[in-house]
Scaffold this active site. Structure first.
Site, PDB file in Angstrom:
ATOM      1  CB  SER A 108      -1.063   0.114   1.080  1.00  0.00           C
ATOM      2  OG  SER A 108      -1.743   0.954   1.178  1.00  0.00           O
ATOM      3  CG  ASP A 250      -2.862   4.209  -1.349  1.00  0.00           C
ATOM      4  OD1 ASP A 250      -3.483   4.152  -2.535  1.00  0.00           O
ATOM      5  OD2 ASP A 250      -2.743   3.307  -0.518  1.00  0.00           O
ATOM      6  CG  ASP A 252      -2.570  -0.196  -2.451  1.00  0.00           C
ATOM      7  OD1 ASP A 252      -2.751   0.990  -2.111  1.00  0.00           O
ATOM      8  OD2 ASP A 252      -3.377  -1.154  -2.081  1.00  0.00           O
ATOM      9  CG  ASP A 254      -6.203   0.687  -1.232  1.00  0.00           C
ATOM     10  OD1 ASP A 254      -5.453   1.677  -1.125  1.00  0.00           O
ATOM     11  OD2 ASP A 254      -6.249  -0.032  -0.249  1.00  0.00           O
TER      12      ASP A 254
HETATM   13 MG    MG Z   1      -3.415   1.548  -0.140  1.00  0.00          MG
END
Ligand code: MG
Length: 465
Positions: A108, A250, A252, A254
């Site tokens: 992440s 961010d 990744d 999400d």
């Molecule tokens: Mg994330």
């Protein structure tokens, strides 16, 4: 693998945090560990099952992924590799391709030396705690169902990005965006959203400028977490070039956050509020799922549209599960992660960012005006140091004592309700030796008073122990 290597750097019996396993590459995240994770998950699923895997832009991504893939195949599981992709795309692909499970190789927003593994069920949601425990047991007890040479799983590559892009566009009012042609600065932070978000925004008619939009696992542009401190360049550029909006992701993708046309950072619960207002307005109501720690502006907005809010413990997995259970239309947290269950059963920063662009276009006003029209509240936060071993006891005493202060909600931590729009919550951190207090009220003075009440409650308990 044997002896000292057995558990790697992991405490016995517990691998998974709030969503997956994370650690430093070469320390916790070793090839042996990743291989064993693959074998543990494959043994849990069983021979003949199908798994989708994708990774973020980290330098160690291929190393981790290939070890996991090898472990999965050794248990007779077939693997579909979708390459470098945002976490929500791996979740989407797992469901879309009819797989029995999924694996996301990502850490992440953590620094570049980290990586991690998230396991998904067939729906694309993270595994339940119960199933995580089964995988953990396989791992710690070396219980692997390895198959013979003739039943080893096979590996194939698929690209699902075009399908996902098409589905995102179906979720947008493309006509309105084309009319307005908003000027958007996108900062994907060298992460997995680097190509896909600018591409989608261009295709629906936005004028797009990018910064940090080359996938790069060193994260040279900025640290991966989209905090106000990490987005000073984006804020400055948005106001200097006269853009209508800035969006940042961010690592990744999400989570997404927004910067208004003046270069000001917009808090995550306010962008979530905008999306709730927009969707519930279109649908004439509906159920929203959020956590007990999220701003009550969500309740106020839902009420305006005749909608309903259901509150859960903190964590996007809990929110996603609840959304499915109650048939909710949207879910989210205060950190900029919004869940659109009709597309992905998890936070989707790409669709969140695109939805904010749509809202801007539909409303036909500046982004700061649109945000300014949301209900206003004041929030304050404070951290109190508390030794790890005392947390449990402190929280029990806080809960007993807080009883006389207001109505208590104890789904997660201790939340003290003083009235519909006045409250504070006290929660022990899961990762640091601190207890957090967070207050919200309609006036600044009242919010400060509530924070002080909560903080002195925790301090008095700490002193009495
Ligand atoms: Mg994330």
């Amino acid at each position: 693998m044997g002896g000292d290597h057995e558990g790697g750097g992991w405490p016995m019996g517990k691998l998974f945090g709030t969503f997956g396993v994370r650690g430093v590459v070469g320390k916790e995240i070793t090839p042996e560990f990743c291989l064993k994770m693959g074998m543990s998950f494959g043994s849990f699923l069983g021979c003949g099952k199908k798994v989708v895997i994708g990774s973020d832009t980290r330098v160690s991504g291929e190393m981790v992924k290939n070890a996991v893939v090898s472990g999965l195949m050794s248990t007779g599981v077939d693997v579909i590799d979708i390459g470098v992709a945002p976490t929500p795309v791996v979740q989407f692909a797992t469901r879309h391709l009819g797989a029995d499970g999924g694996v996301v190789v990502t850490a992440s927003h953590n620094p570049p030396e980290y990586n991690g593994i998230k396991l998904l069920e067939a729906s694309g949601m993270g595994l339940t705690r119960e199933n995580e425990e089964k995988v953990e047991n396989n791992y710690f007890e070396n219980r692997f169902s390895l198959v013979g040479w003739d039943r080893v799983g096979c590996l194939s590559q698929r690209s699902v990005l075009p399908t996902y892009v098409a589905r995102v566009k179906e979720h947008l009012d493309v006509e309105k965006i084309r009319e307005r042609q908003p000027f958007v600065v996108v900062d994907p932070g060298n992460g997995t959203g680097s190509h896909i978000l600018p591409q989608i925004l261009r295709e629906v008619g936005c004028r797009v400028m990018t910064i940090n939009a080359q996938p790069d696992g060193f994260f040279p542009g900025r640290p991966s977490e989209p905090t106000p401190q990490n987005l000073v360049n984006l804020c400055r550029i948005v106001s200097e070039v006269g853009a209508d909006l800035g969006v940042a992701l961010d690592g990744d993708a999400d989570r997404a956050v927004a910067i208004d046309e003046n270069g000001s950072y917009v808090q995550g619960d306010r962008t979530f509020g905008l999306i709730v207002d927009h969707l519930l307005g279109q649908l004439g109501g509906g159920v929203v799922v959020t956590t007990v720690a999220t701003s009550h502006i969500i309740d106020e907005i839902a009420l305006r549209h005749g909608g309903r809010v259901i509150k859960t413990a903190v964590g996007d997995l809990v929110v996603s599960r609840k959304l499915v259970e109650v048939g909710g239309v949207v879910g989210g947290e205060e950190n900029g992660g919004v869940i659109f269950p009709s597309l992905v059963l998890g936070r989707d920063g790409v669709l969140t960012a695109a939805k904010l662009v749509e809202i801007l276009s539909v409303r036909g006003k500046s982004f700061s005006r649109v945000v300014g029209e949301l209900p206003r509240t004041y929030q304050f936060k404070e951290k109190i140091f508390c030794p790890e071993e005392k947390k449990g006891e402190v929280m029990r005493f806080v809960s007993d004592k807080a009883n006389s202060f207001g109505e208590l909600v104890t789904i997660d931590g201790v939340k003290v309700l003083k009235g519909e729009w006045e409250w504070y919550i006290i929660r022990a951190s899961g990762t640091e030796p601190i207890i957090r207090c967070f207050s919200e009220a309609k006036s600044e003075k009242r919010a400060r008073e509530l924070l002080e009440e909560g903080v002195s409650l925790v301090k008095s308990v700490l002193e009495s122990l």
